[in-house]
Design a protein around this motif. Sequence first.
Motif, PDB file in Angstrom:
ATOM      1  N   TYR A  37       0.824  -1.215   0.000  1.00 26.25           N
ATOM      2  CA  TYR A  37       0.000   0.000   0.000  1.00 26.25           C
ATOM      3  C   TYR A  37       0.861   1.270   0.000  1.00 26.25           C
ATOM      4  CZ  TYR A  37      -4.293  -2.664   0.901  1.00 26.25           C
ATOM      5  OH  TYR A  37      -5.366  -3.505   0.789  1.00 26.25           O
ATOM      6  N   GLU A 143     -10.099   9.845   2.586  1.00 27.72           N
ATOM      7  CA  GLU A 143      -9.786   8.646   1.823  1.00 27.72           C
ATOM      8  C   GLU A 143      -8.722   7.803   2.513  1.00 27.72           C
ATOM      9  OE1 GLU A 143     -11.244   7.526  -0.606  1.00 27.72           O
ATOM     10  OE2 GLU A 143     -12.367   9.195  -1.459  1.00 27.72           O
ATOM     11  N   PHE A 144      -7.804   8.468   3.200  1.00 25.36           N
ATOM     12  CA  PHE A 144      -6.706   7.735   3.841  1.00 25.36           C
ATOM     13  C   PHE A 144      -7.196   6.847   4.977  1.00 25.36           C
ATOM     14  CE2 PHE A 144      -4.045  11.019   1.773  1.00 25.36           C
ATOM     15  CZ  PHE A 144      -3.133  10.178   1.165  1.00 25.36           C
ATOM     16  N   VAL A 146      -9.880   5.151   4.917  1.00 22.94           N
ATOM     17  CA  VAL A 146     -10.338   3.927   4.266  1.00 22.94           C
ATOM     18  C   VAL A 146      -9.133   3.089   3.832  1.00 22.94           C
ATOM     19  CG1 VAL A 146     -11.773   2.986   2.418  1.00 22.94           C
ATOM     20  CG2 VAL A 146     -12.393   5.170   3.510  1.00 22.94           C
ATOM     21  N   GLU A 147      -8.134   3.756   3.234  1.00 21.58           N
ATOM     22  CA  GLU A 147      -6.942   3.041   2.774  1.00 21.58           C
ATOM     23  C   GLU A 147      -6.278   2.297   3.923  1.00 21.58           C
ATOM     24  OE1 GLU A 147      -3.639   4.604   0.016  1.00 21.58           O
ATOM     25  OE2 GLU A 147      -2.748   4.792   2.005  1.00 21.58           O
ATOM     26  N   ARG A 261     -17.499   3.160   1.979  1.00 23.59           N
ATOM     27  CA  ARG A 261     -16.329   2.966   1.123  1.00 23.59           C
ATOM     28  C   ARG A 261     -15.557   1.711   1.486  1.00 23.59           C
ATOM     29  NH1 ARG A 261     -14.155   8.972  -0.473  1.00 23.59           N
ATOM     30  NH2 ARG A 261     -15.492   8.889  -2.300  1.00 23.59           N
TER      31      ARG A 261
ATOM     32  N   ASP B 364     -13.211   5.465  -5.447  1.00 20.69           N
ATOM     33  CA  ASP B 364     -13.507   4.043  -5.216  1.00 20.69           C
ATOM     34  C   ASP B 364     -13.059   3.179  -6.386  1.00 20.69           C
ATOM     35  OD1 ASP B 364     -14.520   4.545  -2.728  1.00 20.69           O
ATOM     36  OD2 ASP B 364     -16.580   4.783  -3.431  1.00 20.69           O
ATOM     37  N   ARG B 367      -9.337   2.892  -6.130  1.00 21.75           N
ATOM     38  CA  ARG B 367      -9.006   2.030  -4.997  1.00 21.75           C
ATOM     39  C   ARG B 367      -9.084   0.556  -5.415  1.00 21.75           C
ATOM     40  NH1 ARG B 367      -9.293   3.961  -0.028  1.00 21.75           N
ATOM     41  NH2 ARG B 367     -10.908   5.511  -0.369  1.00 21.75           N
ATOM     42  N   ARG B 374      -2.179  -4.860  -6.652  1.00 21.30           N
ATOM     43  CA  ARG B 374      -1.559  -5.500  -5.482  1.00 21.30           C
ATOM     44  C   ARG B 374      -1.705  -7.009  -5.535  1.00 21.30           C
ATOM     45  NH1 ARG B 374      -4.707  -1.806  -2.274  1.00 21.30           N
ATOM     46  NH2 ARG B 374      -3.594   0.166  -2.519  1.00 21.30           N
ATOM     47  N   ALA B 380       1.164  -0.867  -5.022  1.00 22.25           N
ATOM     48  CA  ALA B 380       0.422   0.205  -5.687  1.00 22.25           C
ATOM     49  C   ALA B 380      -0.310   1.078  -4.679  1.00 22.25           C
ATOM     50  CB  ALA B 380      -0.581  -0.395  -6.667  1.00 22.25           C
ATOM     51  N   GLU B 381      -0.267   2.392  -4.888  1.00 26.90           N
ATOM     52  CA  GLU B 381      -1.037   3.289  -4.033  1.00 26.90           C
ATOM     53  C   GLU B 381      -1.743   4.337  -4.887  1.00 26.90           C
ATOM     54  OE1 GLU B 381       0.863   6.407  -1.619  1.00 26.90           O
ATOM     55  OE2 GLU B 381       2.790   5.779  -2.439  1.00 26.90           O
ATOM     56  N   PHE B 384      -4.207  10.022  -3.134  1.00 29.49           N
ATOM     57  CA  PHE B 384      -5.349  10.786  -2.633  1.00 29.49           C
ATOM     58  C   PHE B 384      -4.901  12.185  -2.216  1.00 29.49           C
ATOM     59  CE2 PHE B 384      -6.557   6.337  -1.364  1.00 29.49           C
ATOM     60  CZ  PHE B 384      -7.613   6.222  -2.238  1.00 29.49           C
TER      61      PHE B 384
END
Lengths: 445, 445
Positions: A37, A143-144, A146-147, A261, B364, B367, B374, B380-381, B384
């Motif tokens: 990630y 968003e972070f 959720v990541e 999400r 989304d 994501r 991945r 992969a990122e 955001f």
Amino acid sequence: VSDRKARAIGGFPEFSPSIRATELHWIDTIRSVFESYGYCNIETPAVEELATLRAKGDDADREIYQLTRPGREESLDSRLGLHFDLTVPLARYVALHYNSILFPFKRYQIQRVWRGERPQEGRFREFTQCDIDVIGHESLANEFEVELLEAAIDALSHLGIGDVSFQLSNRKILEGFLRCLGTENAEGCVRVIDKISKIGIEGASRELHRNGLNPQQIDRCIRFATTTAEIDSFHKLTDALGYGSELIDSGMRELEETMRRLSPFAPSGVSISADFSIARGLNYYTGTIFEGRLTEYPEFPTICAGGRYENLLETFARRPLPGVGISIGLTRLFTKAIAVGWAVPLRPSPTELMLTIDDESNADRLRELARDFRRRGINAEVCFGSPILERQLRYADRRGIPYVWLYCSRTATHRVRDMNDSSEKAGDPTTWKPERKHSHRAASF
Amino acid sequence: VSDRKARAIGGFPEFSPSIRATELHWIDTIRSVFESYGYCNIETPAVEELATLRAKGDDADREIYQLTRPGREESLDSRLGLHFDLTVPLARYVALHYNSILFPFKRYQIQRVWRGERPQEGRFREFTQCDIDVIGHESLANEFEVELLEAAIDALSHLGIGDVSFQLSNRKILEGFLRCLGTENAEGCVRVIDKISKIGIEGASRELHRNGLNPQQIDRCIRFATTTAEIDSFHKLTDALGYGSELIDSGMRELEETMRRLSPFAPSGVSISADFSIARGLNYYTGTIFEGRLTEYPEFPTICAGGRYENLLETFARRPLPGVGISIGLTRLFTKAIAVGWAVPLRPSPTELMLTIDDESNADRLRELARDFRRRGINAEVCFGSPILERQLRYADRRGIPYVWLYCSRTATHRVRDMNDSSEKAGDPTTWKPERKHSHRAASF
């Protein structure tokens, strides 16, 4: 020279080589997932200045191990303590290296921490935490959150443990609720709400009464603290709340968005629900907060927890930096996983191929042979010490070594034995490879 | 909330994410090499009982960090200290788990240790050691000495550092020499012999005089301590020694055999010679002893050291277990390697592919795309936070991310940008792979 008995020290776990191999595999897995990630690794010293450790409040004091040097006068060293989490060290790290850090700073940290707690199930004095945080500069997109939750769930789901239940909430909802409630003892309320699953409704009612709440307030508090919902019944939450305010609405919007999400990324075995009783004792959280528990063991302490904070560096003279972080209690989760059989001990030896030695004068020849196997990526060792074949085979067997190389110096022939079925066949040392993948660690996902 | 400045704590090193990535790669490399020789990993707690730590002698006391709990009465906890090496913990581990350990016990251990020393170049208060030992039950073949040295040399040669000089000796030679010398202060002599390379011949002569040696004894001591030889000139050593005895002969035979067997396995850049000045302060060594130094930096402290011992468990009530071990001073070696450029910082981010985001409503979708990458093994990122492409490319550039994925939501097209030459071409997200291997870590050997 003293004559003593070796003793285990309570609360400081230590594993056999087989179990350590499994733990190492877990750590490698978590590392790989976090890096996939885009999170980088850092390590901080085991110690911080006591002033840094204590900045979070006196409560923490009781758990801090302080360092002293016996026979020395008090000096700089006496102002150091072992870190009790990885968040305080992260804040100090960011403050210290502020000018060279690239924001948003996505980092993970897998290290031991120390707490002078009374040892009990799932609670140790020395344990490993896996922390993953992202720190923004001035702002940080939701968003972070959720990541980060996705990464943590991803890591957990690679470990092969049982079902995990994630409970999410938002500090704004709790704060808004407490304001509407009109109590002067908000802190006391939070403490009770936080432990309602442990002490039950009756116990919570008594404690809230003791905290000065009237029956109506107690009733609302209990209703609040027992409110949970899945994403598809989220709209019910507002009714259950009993109050409405701008702050509450804002928290509800954030909570719903995060859940919406996140839901598509939850693998089977991971449930995600809103739960207003999640309060997280730490007072620096400001938005989304979450906890993960083992679904089958609801009494077992949280296996991971975290949330959103607006001000990581509150104890240092810098501008506020918003962040979101989660901490996985590796030792707690791992020891449970071993105890219930979710994780199994691996072979006690990483060797894939053991070379027998039929004559001591061949030691150098076999050493060279082993070296050639290693160069071809095969973990190989020569069984030095005993020329008796039976003992050497027993050595391999007890260590779970899958293949044994039998070199006969008289005939200069090579044979390889599959320890699985005791079958033997001729082998060419320059080309032989294990038929089955017998890695010490499980195959990477 | 206090308002303080974050400070580094002297002697407790801490690295940037780029340098930590390099250190992690070193640790992974050493792990792989040690495991390829069949050594298993263990970890022990950071603490041991003070009585265990002190069993080695009062000298060690000065370096021990003791743990206390501020505001608490003296309790069991106050009898704990941080370990200052990994040999004492190994002895306690073997004593504690004696019944379940498989002998010969081949283990490696990569952990931090703590010493309250004054920080200086190559000396830290918290540092990582890589220890590899093999412990026999009742006996241990000399072959293991060679295997262990081979493994240590193999590990070092995979790190890409400069030339390393290994000096070998044997405690029996030193002991036999001291007996022949007829001094009553053997311990004082060993201390002087051990540091002759630091203090020089004149300094050593003065100190030996102060230790009560007569001029003839001093002369012999100096000759002894300055005796070195490569394997091909080994026969000269006996002359240089000036004495002969059964003990000396036995030590010489062992030393020659170890050197002869080891020599074919020394890669270019690693020299191996006999050096009688090697004494190793620790008094538990009984046979082969060795030290490794950086050839280009003879003043720099030893980067690894170890030897053969007959009695690992001398402080515990068990039968003697013979062993041989070596310890690599990872932090010392690594910080030097970074300082002189043998090791270079890696990319600060493990990400191989960064996905740009041209419209927040696509979060989304992206994501999900990142998740698919991945799953195919690509780190992969999603970038955001900012919808501005230029800022996103700058994000990738500053972190050394090699590829950027450009998804245009308007046309629903995918393009991939090679950050190396800024070239762009159409990309299929289901099949694309990095053209160059851009692993965060260097490729495994």
